[in-house]
Scaffold this motif. Structure first.
Motif, PDB file in Angstrom:
ATOM      1  N   GLN A  75     -23.340   5.289  15.734  1.00 13.41           N
ATOM      2  CA  GLN A  75     -23.870   3.961  15.368  1.00 13.41           C
ATOM      3  C   GLN A  75     -23.625   3.644  13.882  1.00 13.41           C
ATOM      4  N   ILE A  76     -22.435   4.011  13.394  1.00  8.38           N
ATOM      5  CA  ILE A  76     -22.058   3.752  12.003  1.00  8.38           C
ATOM      6  C   ILE A  76     -20.911   2.750  11.986  1.00  8.38           C
ATOM      7  N   PRO A  77     -21.030   1.650  11.275  1.00  8.97           N
ATOM      8  CA  PRO A  77     -19.939   0.678  11.218  1.00  8.97           C
ATOM      9  C   PRO A  77     -18.726   1.217  10.474  1.00  8.97           C
ATOM     10  N   LYS A  99     -16.044  -6.748  16.192  1.00  9.42           N
ATOM     11  CA  LYS A  99     -17.105  -6.848  15.183  1.00  9.42           C
ATOM     12  C   LYS A  99     -18.482  -6.652  15.803  1.00  9.42           C
ATOM     13  N   ALA A 100     -18.629  -7.118  17.028  1.00  9.93           N
ATOM     14  CA  ALA A 100     -19.926  -7.001  17.698  1.00  9.93           C
ATOM     15  C   ALA A 100     -20.319  -5.541  17.923  1.00  9.93           C
ATOM     16  N   LYS A 101     -19.308  -4.656  17.965  1.00 11.65           N
ATOM     17  CA  LYS A 101     -19.573  -3.229  18.173  1.00 11.65           C
ATOM     18  C   LYS A 101     -19.654  -2.452  16.859  1.00 11.65           C
ATOM     19  N   GLY A 102     -19.325  -3.118  15.745  1.00 11.52           N
ATOM     20  CA  GLY A 102     -19.399  -2.434  14.453  1.00 11.52           C
ATOM     21  C   GLY A 102     -18.065  -2.018  13.875  1.00 11.52           C
ATOM     22  N   TYR A 104     -15.060  -3.465  11.910  1.00  5.94           N
ATOM     23  CA  TYR A 104     -14.581  -4.600  11.117  1.00  5.94           C
ATOM     24  C   TYR A 104     -13.189  -4.242  10.616  1.00  5.94           C
ATOM     25  N   ILE A 105     -12.185  -4.876  11.206  1.00  4.73           N
ATOM     26  CA  ILE A 105     -10.809  -4.506  10.891  1.00  4.73           C
ATOM     27  C   ILE A 105     -10.008  -5.754  10.525  1.00  4.73           C
ATOM     28  N   GLU A 106      -9.354  -5.706   9.376  1.00  3.49           N
ATOM     29  CA  GLU A 106      -8.559  -6.827   8.902  1.00  3.49           C
ATOM     30  C   GLU A 106      -7.096  -6.398   8.820  1.00  3.49           C
ATOM     31  N   GLY A 107      -6.287  -7.016   9.672  1.00  2.00           N
ATOM     32  CA  GLY A 107      -4.865  -6.703   9.673  1.00  2.00           C
ATOM     33  C   GLY A 107      -4.044  -7.658   8.842  1.00  2.00           C
ATOM     34  N   MET A 108      -4.360  -8.944   8.914  1.00  2.00           N
ATOM     35  CA  MET A 108      -3.556  -9.974   8.246  1.00  2.00           C
ATOM     36  C   MET A 108      -4.341 -10.613   7.100  1.00  2.00           C
ATOM     37  N   LEU A 109      -3.643 -10.832   5.997  1.00  4.45           N
ATOM     38  CA  LEU A 109      -4.266 -11.479   4.848  1.00  4.45           C
ATOM     39  C   LEU A 109      -4.640 -12.914   5.195  1.00  4.45           C
ATOM     40  N   LYS A 110      -5.826 -13.322   4.790  1.00  7.41           N
ATOM     41  CA  LYS A 110      -6.293 -14.694   4.988  1.00  7.41           C
ATOM     42  C   LYS A 110      -6.531 -15.355   3.635  1.00  7.41           C
ATOM     43  N   ARG A 111      -6.474 -16.647   3.637  1.00  3.30           N
ATOM     44  CA  ARG A 111      -6.729 -17.377   2.393  1.00  3.30           C
ATOM     45  C   ARG A 111      -8.142 -17.073   1.871  1.00  3.30           C
ATOM     46  N   ASP A 112      -9.097 -17.029   2.796  1.00  2.11           N
ATOM     47  CA  ASP A 112     -10.463 -16.647   2.437  1.00  2.11           C
ATOM     48  C   ASP A 112     -10.690 -15.212   2.907  1.00  2.11           C
ATOM     49  N   THR A 113     -10.833 -14.319   1.946  1.00  2.00           N
ATOM     50  CA  THR A 113     -10.968 -12.888   2.246  1.00  2.00           C
ATOM     51  C   THR A 113     -12.191 -12.615   3.120  1.00  2.00           C
ATOM     52  N   ALA A 114     -11.992 -11.758   4.104  1.00  2.00           N
ATOM     53  CA  ALA A 114     -13.101 -11.385   4.989  1.00  2.00           C
ATOM     54  C   ALA A 114     -14.179 -10.654   4.197  1.00  2.00           C
ATOM     55  N   LYS A 115     -15.424 -11.054   4.401  1.00  2.00           N
ATOM     56  CA  LYS A 115     -16.557 -10.399   3.766  1.00  2.00           C
ATOM     57  C   LYS A 115     -17.499  -9.882   4.838  1.00  2.00           C
ATOM     58  N   VAL A 116     -17.853  -8.596   4.729  1.00  2.00           N
ATOM     59  CA  VAL A 116     -18.796  -7.983   5.648  1.00  2.00           C
ATOM     60  C   VAL A 116     -20.015  -7.566   4.835  1.00  2.00           C
ATOM     61  N   THR A 117     -21.191  -7.999   5.256  1.00  2.00           N
ATOM     62  CA  THR A 117     -22.426  -7.674   4.532  1.00  2.00           C
ATOM     63  C   THR A 117     -23.266  -6.700   5.347  1.00  2.00           C
ATOM     64  N   LEU A 118     -23.561  -5.554   4.742  1.00  2.00           N
ATOM     65  CA  LEU A 118     -24.436  -4.559   5.340  1.00  2.00           C
ATOM     66  C   LEU A 118     -25.668  -4.419   4.452  1.00  2.00           C
ATOM     67  N   ASN A 119     -26.758  -4.044   5.028  1.00  2.88           N
ATOM     68  CA  ASN A 119     -28.012  -3.966   4.270  1.00  2.88           C
ATOM     69  C   ASN A 119     -28.564  -2.542   4.245  1.00  2.88           C
TER      70      ASN A 119
END
Length: 389
Positions: A75-77, A99-102, A104-119
């Motif tokens: 259960q670790i993202p 993402k729903a399973k934890g 978070y994988i980014e293959g292609m560059l996007k104009r707006d960088t993917a941000k993942v927030t963990l607490n």
């Protein structure tokens, strides 16, 4: 927040015609044990998950097994990006569902960088996932003709992130490439060049607003300018330029103020990679080969002066995983151009003696010279008989 930073798994890699998948499975099981012991709140893979864009079936199955255990059992993202060896499109497939399973994988560059927030108990930690993309791709994505180098590209990416980033929070960058610190980075032969002429270098100072930057691409574990800008290095040695490197993963602790402490957990391979050097007879001595793991991946440098009969077969009988066999270079002990210029008027035997000394840095033995002299005389006599007929 505790994070385990890894990178450059290169699953499916072949080194000198040896498939490394079993070795990778062994080392990934060690990684799983470290994760189990450390109980991090996130695991990072900073690019080059696979070794090539179309990974073999066994590589895909191994990755599926490892990620499944981390995400579903522990259960670790997992936060992962594409490196220069990966196929961005293939890694990107299904990323929204995963993402729903934890995962978070980014293959292609996007104009707006993917941000993942963990607490954690102190609040949010924001992870920015920037997959590898060369300057030309970033130029197209950002529609900016001024982007001409990786420095320009990364600067543009970080400036766009900075426009919306809350700097009062803890922010972590995950990216892949060459980051130059106060000294040139330590590189390895197994790293695929990103460009020619130094345009692939990025300054570590671009990452000043992040409390930790998790880098991938360089296979030697090292800092890049600052303690909190780091390469974890590859999980295994993938070339003989890496024989002195100790492989491991970074265990990163980020406190409530964003200060970072880092420790390394070492990984011990199933088979190490070593270079051994000496005469064939000496290397075949049980006292020598039993001093180390005979199953290791070996590069042998033979120092014998004379001819050897099938040395590879003999060596493999005691070192079954020899990858490379070389002979010590003795051709630099003289100037061959000078040797050629002084060859006129000399007999064939004299010329051979000089050539032998040049190659072996030793005089031809008297017995060998006598045998060679008889051979030369016999060849010349047969030549005269052929001309007469």
């Amino acid at each position: 927040m505790k994070i385990i930073h890894t990178g450059d798994w290169h699953i499916g890699k072949i080194v000198n015609e040896y498939h490394m998948t079993k070795d990778q499975e062994y080392i990934l099981n060690q990684l799983l044990q470290i994760i189990k012991e450390e109980k991090p709140q996130a695991v990072i893979i900073a690019g080059d998950i696979y070794d090539r864009s179309v990974a073999p079936v066994e590589a895909v199955e191994l990755l599926d097994k490892v990620l499944g255990e981390i995400i579903l059992d522990y259960q670790i993202p997992v936060l992962a990006i594409a490196g220069n060896h990966d196929s961005p499109e293939r890694l990107n497939f299904g990323s929204g569902i995963l993402k729903a399973k934890g995962l978070y994988i980014e293959g292609m560059l996007k104009r707006d960088t993917a941000k993942v927030t963990l607490n954690d108990e102190y609040g949010p930690v924001n992870f920015y996932l920037v997959p590898y993309a060369d300057a030309a791709v970033v130029k197209d994505v950002y529609e900016d003709p001024n982007i001409k180098s990786q420095q320009d590209a990364m600067k543009a990416i970080i400036e766009r992130i900075g426009a919306t980033m809350d700097k009062s929070q803890r922010n972590v960058m995950i990216t892949h490439g060459y980051v130059r610190g106060l000294e040139d980075p330590e590189t390895s032969e197994s790293e695929r060049p990103l460009s020619i002429g130094g345009t692939d270098m990025v300054s570590y100072e671009l990452f000043d607003d992040f409390c930790y930057t998790a880098l991938g691409h360089l296979h030697s574990p090292q800092r890049a300018g600052k303690d909190n800008v780091r390469y974890s290095g590859s999980l295994l040695k993938y070339s003989f330029s890496e024989v002195k490197q100790k492989k491991g993963v970074n265990v990163v602790n980020i406190d409530g103020e964003g200060s970072v402490t880092i420790k390394t957990r070492e990984l011990v391979p199933l088979r190490d990679m070593r270079i051994i050097k000496g005469e064939l007879k000496k290397l075949m001595d049980p006292d020598i080969y039993n001093a180390g793991n005979r199953e290791d991946y070996i590069k042998v440098i033979l120092t014998d002066r004379g001819e050897l009969l099938d040395p590879m077969r003999k060596l493999k009988s005691v070192y079954p995983n020899i990858m490379l066999l070389e002979f010590e270079d003795r051709g630099t002990r003289g100037n061959y151009d000078i040797l050629l210029k002084t060859s006129r008027g000399k007999s064939k035997l004299e010329l051979f003696k000089e050539f032998y000394k040049y190659i072996n840095d030793a005089e031809l033995a008297v017995e060998s010279a006598e045998v060679l002299s008889r051979i030369i005389e016999e060849v010349e006599r047969r030549g005269e008989d052929l001309e007469a007929n």
